[in-house]
Design a protein around this motif. Structure first.
Motif, short mmCIF file in Angstrom:
data_model
loop_
_atom_site.label_atom_id
_atom_site.label_comp_id
_atom_site.label_asym_id
_atom_site.label_seq_id
_atom_site.Cartn_x
_atom_site.Cartn_y
_atom_site.Cartn_z
N SER A 1 -12.34 -0.47 -6.19
CA SER A 1 -12.71 -0.65 -4.79
C SER A 1 -13.85 -1.67 -4.66
CB SER A 1 -13.15 0.69 -4.20
OG SER A 1 -13.07 0.63 -2.81
N ARG B 1 -1.45 2.52 -8.86
CA ARG B 1 -2.02 1.39 -8.12
C ARG B 1 -1.32 0.08 -8.44
NH1 ARG B 1 -7.62 3.25 -10.62
NH2 ARG B 1 -7.95 5.16 -9.45
N CYS C 1 -11.37 4.93 -6.17
CA CYS C 1 -10.86 3.97 -7.15
C CYS C 1 -11.97 3.07 -7.65
CB CYS C 1 -9.77 3.11 -6.49
SG CYS C 1 -9.09 1.83 -7.56
N VAL D 1 -5.50 -5.43 -8.99
CA VAL D 1 -5.83 -4.13 -8.41
C VAL D 1 -6.43 -3.24 -9.51
CG1 VAL D 1 -4.13 -4.22 -6.55
CG2 VAL D 1 -3.45 -3.36 -8.81
N GLY D 2 -6.49 -1.96 -9.23
CA GLY D 2 -7.12 -1.06 -10.19
C GLY D 2 -6.15 -0.37 -11.12
N CYS E 1 -11.17 -5.27 -5.57
CA CYS E 1 -9.71 -5.25 -5.57
C CYS E 1 -9.13 -6.30 -4.63
CB CYS E 1 -9.24 -3.86 -5.15
SG CYS E 1 -7.48 -3.75 -4.82
N PHE F 1 0.82 -1.21 0.00
CA PHE F 1 0.00 0.00 0.00
C PHE F 1 0.85 1.26 0.00
CE2 PHE F 1 -3.83 -2.42 0.98
CZ PHE F 1 -4.81 -1.64 0.41
N HIS G 1 -2.60 4.60 -3.28
CA HIS G 1 -3.91 3.94 -3.29
C HIS G 1 -4.94 4.79 -2.56
CE1 HIS G 1 -2.29 0.07 -4.81
NE2 HIS G 1 -1.19 0.48 -4.18
N PHE G 2 -5.81 5.45 -3.33
CA PHE G 2 -6.89 6.22 -2.71
C PHE G 2 -8.18 5.46 -2.97
CE2 PHE G 2 -3.56 9.14 -4.22
CZ PHE G 2 -3.09 9.57 -2.98
N CYS G 3 -8.39 4.43 -2.18
CA CYS G 3 -9.48 3.49 -2.46
C CYS G 3 -10.85 4.15 -2.66
CB CYS G 3 -9.57 2.44 -1.36
SG CYS G 3 -8.06 1.49 -1.22
N LEU H 1 -6.04 -6.48 -3.50
CA LEU H 1 -5.16 -5.91 -2.48
C LEU H 1 -5.98 -5.44 -1.29
CD1 LEU H 1 -2.30 -4.93 -1.62
CD2 LEU H 1 -2.79 -2.76 -2.77
N GLN H 2 -7.03 -4.75 -1.59
CA GLN H 2 -7.94 -4.28 -0.56
C GLN H 2 -8.54 -5.47 0.21
OE1 GLN H 2 -11.63 -2.62 -2.01
NE2 GLN H 2 -11.09 -0.59 -1.22
S1 SF4 Z 1 -6.12 -0.62 -6.48
FE1 SF4 Z 1 -7.16 -1.48 -4.75
S2 SF4 Z 1 -5.93 -0.86 -3.04
FE2 SF4 Z 1 -5.33 0.42 -4.75
S3 SF4 Z 1 -6.64 2.26 -4.63
FE3 SF4 Z 1 -7.72 0.82 -5.91
S4 SF4 Z 1 -9.04 -0.28 -4.49
FE4 SF4 Z 1 -7.51 0.70 -3.28
#
Ligand code: SF4
Ligand SMILES: Cc1cc2nc3c(=O)[nH]c(=O)nc-3n(C[C@H](O)[C@H](O)[C@H](O)COP(=O)(O)O)c2cc1C
Ligand code: SF4
Ligand code: FES
Ligand code: FES
Lengths: 599, 245
Positions: free
Chosen positions: B104, B145, B101, B202-203, B107, B91, B96-98, B109-110
């Motif tokens: 979200s 991201r 995004c 991820v995004g 994702c 992170f 990463h501004f979920c 990672l989230q």
């Molecule tokens: S890629 Fe995933 S962790 Fe990164 S900002 Fe987007 S939702 Fe958040």
């Protein structure tokens, strides 16, 4: 920007010189860099087309190695070795003086394009520093006087080939020779013995000698050769000599290659015969460019003498030759699988293991990778037999080890000792009796204190690839650790998360503590990150990157605690310092433009 | 034929010759957290989220071959804490501004962060400056991201046969590049149906004009944890590969 027809001709010539062989991409880029002082975007397209590889591969390799750049470096490109032992010899002051006289900022090419100065990881001239490189060639013993001469030469545009020879003098400084450095090998004599004795029994002798790898990990050499020899289903086998010697403080391979090259090549040839290889490679670190020509001359001599090529010592069944590949500034390329990737013209990223190089190495073929010293020892063992070698050393560590000693001692240089020798003995010999601590095995090894000087050299106690740095009472343990920690952050290949991010976190965390902004919690955090990086990293670089921190935290906790502020938490940044940009932009510097930080 | 067997957290897990630990685990319904691994592609081993202890030694489950008698530790407090720290590292090295995004809720990672009970980023953010590539008509690349998992690299190379992506640089400066003279996606032959466009965990690689088609609250990981989702999706893939073996 090279785009003229003659530039394009130059590029075509470079490619042709390398047989348009994409595995030689690093070599090709070295030539492009030295011709144009950078790798221009247009050249990347051109190379990709001519080598039939992706443009992205050309760019990725360019952006991986320190010695390549996408922006023009100076026509005189000077790099100053930034290892701790260079610092101790005044390298930072020398570099500042050089920059001042030349009117350059480190890392930025002078506006007229004439010169650039930057820092680089240890160049392997530790006992004759402060050291550096100019257009790739090693400079030793930099003094203020020399700096002034260099400034004149640069401003007068005198080609490096016409600079005074003594600027480039590299001494051997051998102070103690034992089995490997003290035994004379007639070129070809080990090969003759090998054929008389037979290949199987030569391998037996290597096994009996107890020889273990000298590059760090200490894997049994005979075992490695045997695995490779027995690997099935392969088109070809390869011998690779690892002359990357990137561990700061190590310079014994440089001396072996400079003055014992026949012995090293003979060891590689013995290996080639034993495992059934026809091709061998020496991967030479870019910092040792000055050795390239002399080594090629030795290879040519050996070909003429019938010791390389086909029909070696009159045996029609034995063919073997050696080629030199040069690196471009990347410590990670000393790791054997990263080295192989680099030899294949790629970024030096360590592979997943298993499989190991002995079955899937260069071009996916069975490959033996050994250190320079390992081959030098193997040649002598082929000549003199295993018992000759195993008579020296200890139960678990047979034979001798060549050390490169640098730092605070009267006689730095090369010392070969039987395993089992105490630190105290070594210190007495080199005049390092005022030592407060020793870094054994380089930054990736361990730091020991004066109460441990009865410990001995050996795989069972204090192993080292050769690096042996001495520090006396004047030295600041944290400054040493900081230098090493910055080194790892700079050299991480970036493949795995814990090493890529963790080494940067360690660097920031240590800088914070050294700057006096750390609290108790920061120390705990430092330890926590260190353990995680050690435990979860992909390769030896990450797994050892926290060793300097962990081994000194254990031995000198008070050195860290002295730096801490009384409070338990301190923000990671300097509040007032963070306003500096705003002050500059608004042209203010009055009292109200500053913030006091509570401590 | 005797069945091959290892144990994960004490539970006996059968495996077939040639499987990695994570494949054996997935086939047996045991979730091992992972990000750079996707059973459809060649094992890679870079994120280190799948770190397990094999006979006392740390190994990456996604690359390490399963072997008879291995005692594997997976769902332990210590390993999950390690994985949480690694997730925090991923992170803070990116941006990463979920809340803003598009990924979200979908994702990985989230989702892995939730699964590992990650409540904050813990480390100071690096705030790197990374390039966004919006040049292509349909595909968008937001490097802020990117977690450098190389799934798009593998998919483009091994499935699409196009080599659109590659990793470049070194260490903390590692970054994803696009294989064209301009370095822009518009000058590649990538197309929206390519596998590479659909594998990003991820995004970082997104399809344009598809923003928020599924509302927040109804997205993949809004209702289920990543362990369940992952097993449901990956078990059939691993089983099919096993039969092909
Ligand atoms: S890629 Fe995933 S962790 Fe990164 S900002 Fe987007 S939702 Fe958040
Ligand atoms: C980060 C890293 C750097 C290394 N650098 C070198 C090196 O410069 N020279 C070397 O011989 N071995 C180096 N090694 C060890 C090699 O991977 C390998 O073990 C060695 O070359 C094998 O040869 P040996 O068995 O003769 O020691 C390095 C390992 C790592 C993890
Ligand atoms: S863009 Fe996505 S798939 Fe590609 S490397 Fe980055 S995170 Fe992985
Ligand atoms: S990048 Fe080399 S150990 Fe992770
Ligand atoms: S999932 Fe195994 S290392 Fe990334």
């Amino acid at each position: 920007m090279p785009s003229t027809p003659s530039d394009m001709k130059t590029i075509a010539d470079i490619v042709a010189r390398h047989d348009a062989d994409p595995t030689r991409l690093v070599q090709i880029l070295r030539d492009v860099q030295s011709t144009f002082r950078h790798i221009p975007a247009a050249v990347m397209d051109r190379l990709a087309a001519q080598l039939s590889i992706d443009r992205a591969q050309v760019q990725a390799v360019t952006e991986f190695y320190t010695f390549f750049s996408t922006e023009p470096r100076g026509r005189f490109d000077i790099l100053i070795s930034d290892s701790i032992t260079d610092h101790m010899l005044g390298s930072r002051e020398i570099a500042a003086y050089l920059c001042e006289c030349l009117g350059v900022t480190p890392g930025q090419t002078r506006a007229d394009g004439q010169v650039s100065v930057d820092f680089t990881s240890c160049t392997g001239m530790c006992e004759q520093g402060p050291a550096g490189l100019v257009n790739g060639y090693a400079l030793t013993k930099l003094t203020r006087d020399r700096v002034e001469r260099i400034v004149e030469l640069v401003n007068d545009d005198t080609p490096v080939s016409q600079w005074p020879r003594e600027f480039f003098a590299v001494k051997d400084n051998i102070h103690r020779a034992d089995l490997v450095l003290g035994t004379k090998l007639q070129p070809g004599s080990a090969l003759r013995w090998m054929f008389q004795r037979g290949l199987d029994s030569t391998l037996d002798e290597i096994a009996k000698s107890g020889l273990r790898g000298r590059g760090g990990a200490g894997f049994g050499t005979a075992m490695k050769w045997k695995f490779c020899r027995e690997a099935t289903g392969s088109a070809e086998r390869f011998v690779v000599c690892n002359a990357d010697e990137g561990e700061p403080g190590t310079f014994k391979d440089r001396v072996l290659l400079q003055s014992y090259a026949h012995q090293v090549f003979e060891g590689m040839t013995v290996c080639g015969a034993v495992i059934g290889a026809r091709r061998g490679y020496l991967y030479l670190r870019g910092e040792y460019l000055y050795l390239h020509e002399p080594l090629n001359a030795v290879l040519a001599e050996r070909r003429r003498a019938g010791l390389l090529g086909s029909n070696i010592i009159g045996r029609p069944d034995f063919e073997f030759d050696i080629e030199i590949r040069i690196g471009a500034g990347a410590y990670i390329c000393g790791e054997e699988s990263a080295l192989i990737e680099s030899m294949e013209g790629k970024r030096g990223v360590p592979r997943n293991r298993p499989p190991y190089p002995v079955t899937n190495g260069y071009l996916d073929q069975p490959t033996v990778v050994n250190n320079v010293e390992t081959f030098a020892a193997a040649a002598l063992i082929a000549l003199k037999g295993g018992a000759w070698f195993s008579a020296a050393g200890t139960e678990k560590s047979k034979g001798t080890k060549i050390l490169s000693i640098a730092g605070d001692c009267a006689r730095p240089g090369i010392y070969e000792y039987p395993f089992g020798t105490t630190m105290a003995q070594i210190l007495a010999d080199c005049g390092g009796t005022g030592a407060m601590g020793l870094q054994i095995g380089g930054p990736s090894g361990i730091f020991i204190g004066a109460q441990e000087f009865e410990r001995v050299l050996g795989f069972e106690d204090l192993p080292t690839g050769g690096s042996f740095m001495i520090f006396d009472q004047r030295r600041d343990v944290l400054e040493i650790v900081r230098n090493f920690t910055h080194f790892f952050a700079h050299e991480s290949c970036g493949f795995c998360t814990p090493c890529r991010v963790g080494t940067s976190l360690l660097k920031n965390q240590l800088d914070k503590i050294c700057a006096g902004h750390g609290g108790k919690a920061d120390l705990a955090e430092l330890k926590h990150i260190s353990k995680l990086v050690r435990a979860t990293s992909h390769c030896g670089l990450g797994q050892t990157a926290a060793n300097p921190i962990l081994s000194t935290l254990e031995r000198f906790p008070e050195q860290y605690e002295q730096r801490l502020k009384a409070i338990s938490f301190e923000p990671g940044f300097d509040l007032d310092g963070a306003l500096e940009v705003a002050r500059r932009m608004s042209g203010r510097d009055d009292a109200h433009a500053h913030l006091a930080q509570e401590a | 034929m005797t069945e091959h067997m290892l144990t994960i957290d004490g539970q006996r897990i059968p495996f077939t010759e040639g499987q990695t630990i994570i494949e054996a685990a997935t086939a047996a319904g045991v979730y091992i957290p992972h990000l750079c691994h996707n059973p459809e592609f060649k094992p890679h081993g870079s994120c280190k989220l799948c770190t397990v202890k094999v006979n006392g030694r740390n190994c990456s489950a996604c690359t390490f071959p399963a072997a008879d008698g291995q005692e594997v530790l997976n769902n332990t407090q210590e390993l999950n804490e390690t994985r949480r720290t690694i997730t925090q590292m991923l992170f803070i090295e990116g941006n990463h501004f979920c809340p803003s995004c598009e990924k979200s809720g979908n994702c990985q990672l989230q989702a892995v962060g939730y699964y590992l009970n990650m409540l904050d980023a813990h480390f100071p953010f690096f705030y790197p400056s990374r390039e966004v590539d919006a040049s292509h008509q349909e595909v968008m690349l937001d490097r802020d991201r990117c977690i450098l998992c190389e799934l798009c690299v593998r998919a483009s190379r091994d499935v699409d046969g196009k080599n659109v992506f590659a990793l470049s640089g070194r260490g903390i400066n590692s970054h994803l590049i696009v294989n064209s003279t301009t370095g822009k996606l518009k000058d590649t032959d990538i197309s929206v149906d390519d596998k590479a466009v659909h594998v990003c965990p991820v995004g970082a690689i997104l399809i344009k004009r598809k923003g928020f088609e599924v509302p927040i609250g109804e997205r993949i990981y809004d209702g289920q944890d990543i362990g369940q989702v992952s097993l449901e999706h990956e078990m059939p893939i691993v089983e099919e590969a096993e039969h092909g073996r």
